[in-house]
Design a protein around this motif. Sequence first.
Motif, PDB file in Angstrom:
ATOM      1  N   UNK A 150      -9.756   0.071   1.911  1.00 13.26           N
ATOM      2  CA  UNK A 150      -8.388  -0.467   1.787  1.00 13.26           C
ATOM      3  C   UNK A 150      -7.422   0.611   1.297  1.00 13.26           C
ATOM      4  N   UNK A 151      -7.865   1.431   0.362  1.00 10.44           N
ATOM      5  CA  UNK A 151      -7.014   2.506  -0.146  1.00 10.44           C
ATOM      6  C   UNK A 151      -6.731   3.527   0.952  1.00 10.44           C
ATOM      7  N   UNK A 152      -7.767   3.914   1.690  1.00 17.40           N
ATOM      8  CA  UNK A 152      -7.592   4.883   2.780  1.00 17.40           C
ATOM      9  C   UNK A 152      -6.658   4.318   3.850  1.00 17.40           C
ATOM     10  N   UNK A 153      -6.822   3.047   4.195  1.00 17.36           N
ATOM     11  CA  UNK A 153      -5.962   2.424   5.203  1.00 17.36           C
ATOM     12  C   UNK A 153      -4.506   2.411   4.737  1.00 17.36           C
ATOM     13  N   UNK A 154      -4.274   2.108   3.470  1.00 16.42           N
ATOM     14  CA  UNK A 154      -2.912   2.102   2.932  1.00 16.42           C
ATOM     15  C   UNK A 154      -2.314   3.506   2.982  1.00 16.42           C
ATOM     16  N   UNK A 155      -3.109   4.516   2.670  1.00 13.86           N
ATOM     17  CA  UNK A 155      -2.630   5.892   2.740  1.00 13.86           C
ATOM     18  C   UNK A 155      -2.278   6.282   4.173  1.00 13.86           C
ATOM     19  N   UNK A 156      -3.096   5.879   5.122  1.00 12.85           N
ATOM     20  CA  UNK A 156      -2.797   6.168   6.529  1.00 12.85           C
ATOM     21  C   UNK A 156      -1.506   5.481   6.955  1.00 12.85           C
ATOM     22  N   UNK A 157      -1.348   4.217   6.576  1.00  7.67           N
ATOM     23  CA  UNK A 157      -0.140   3.469   6.941  1.00  7.67           C
ATOM     24  C   UNK A 157       1.113   4.082   6.304  1.00  7.67           C
ATOM     25  N   UNK A 158       0.963   4.696   5.141  1.00  3.72           N
ATOM     26  CA  UNK A 158       2.126   5.283   4.459  1.00  3.72           C
ATOM     27  C   UNK A 158       2.343   6.755   4.834  1.00  3.72           C
ATOM     28  N   UNK A 159       1.630   7.219   5.864  1.00  3.39           N
ATOM     29  CA  UNK A 159       1.846   8.585   6.358  1.00  3.39           C
ATOM     30  C   UNK A 159       1.205   9.674   5.520  1.00  3.39           C
ATOM     31  N   UNK A 160       0.069   9.353   4.861  1.00  2.00           N
ATOM     32  CA  UNK A 160      -0.611  10.335   4.033  1.00  2.00           C
ATOM     33  C   UNK A 160      -2.052  10.553   4.518  1.00  2.00           C
ATOM     34  N   UNK A 161      -2.213  11.042   5.753  1.00  2.00           N
ATOM     35  CA  UNK A 161      -3.568  11.170   6.308  1.00  2.00           C
ATOM     36  C   UNK A 161      -4.465  12.137   5.543  1.00  2.00           C
TER      37      UNK A 161
END
Length: 187
Positions: A150-161
Motif C-alpha cells: 500500500x505504501x509503495x502504491x501510494x508513492x507511485x500514485x504520487x509520482x515518487x517511483x
Amino acid sequence: MASPYEIRADYDARTIVVYQAYAPAIADAALRAGRFVEPFSFGRMTWIKPSFLWLMHRSNWARKSGQERVLAVRITREGWEEALSRAVPTTADPTAVARAAVHVQWDPERSARGAALNHYSIQVGIGRRLIRTFADEWVVGLTDLTPQVRKAAALLRSGQPAKARRLFPAERVYPLPPTLANLRTPS
C-alpha cells in the motif's frame, strides 16, 4: 544474450519467496496459524509467482476484490524445484495439462506502472494432488506485505517511483539446475 524466460526471484541458499494475493479472511487465518489453513482452499489449484511486480499487476496493488492482502510465501528451494520438475506448460497438449500435478506459464513481466516488459515471468500452478505438500512441507514462512504494498502504491500514485522501488523485494535470476533448463522456453 540472456533468455527472456529467466526466473527472477528473492531467494537464499535454502529458500525462495513466491507471492500470492488473498482475501483478508484467508490471509488472516494463515498468518495467525503460521501456515495455510482453511478458509484457504486445499481443493483447487493455487498459483505462486516469484515476481513481486507481476503479482502487483495481477492484484492491482492489492486493490482487486479477493486479492486485498499480499503474502510473501517463503518455500524451500527443494519444494520449488520439485514443483518445477513436475510442471507441464499450459500451452502443452490439453490432455497432458489436465493430468499434470503442476502447471507453468510465462507471462510478460510488468513494470511498476503495469506496462508489459520484453522478458517473461513464470507463474506456477500447484494442483490439488500437491497442495497439501506445498502447504505442509514446502512453506517455511509467511509474511504480510500488504502495508509495504500500500505504501509503495501510494508513492507511485504520487509520482515518487524511486522511493516506491526501495520497498520492492530484491529479485535476481534464479539458477535453474540443468535438469530444469527446458523450463526457460515455453512449449
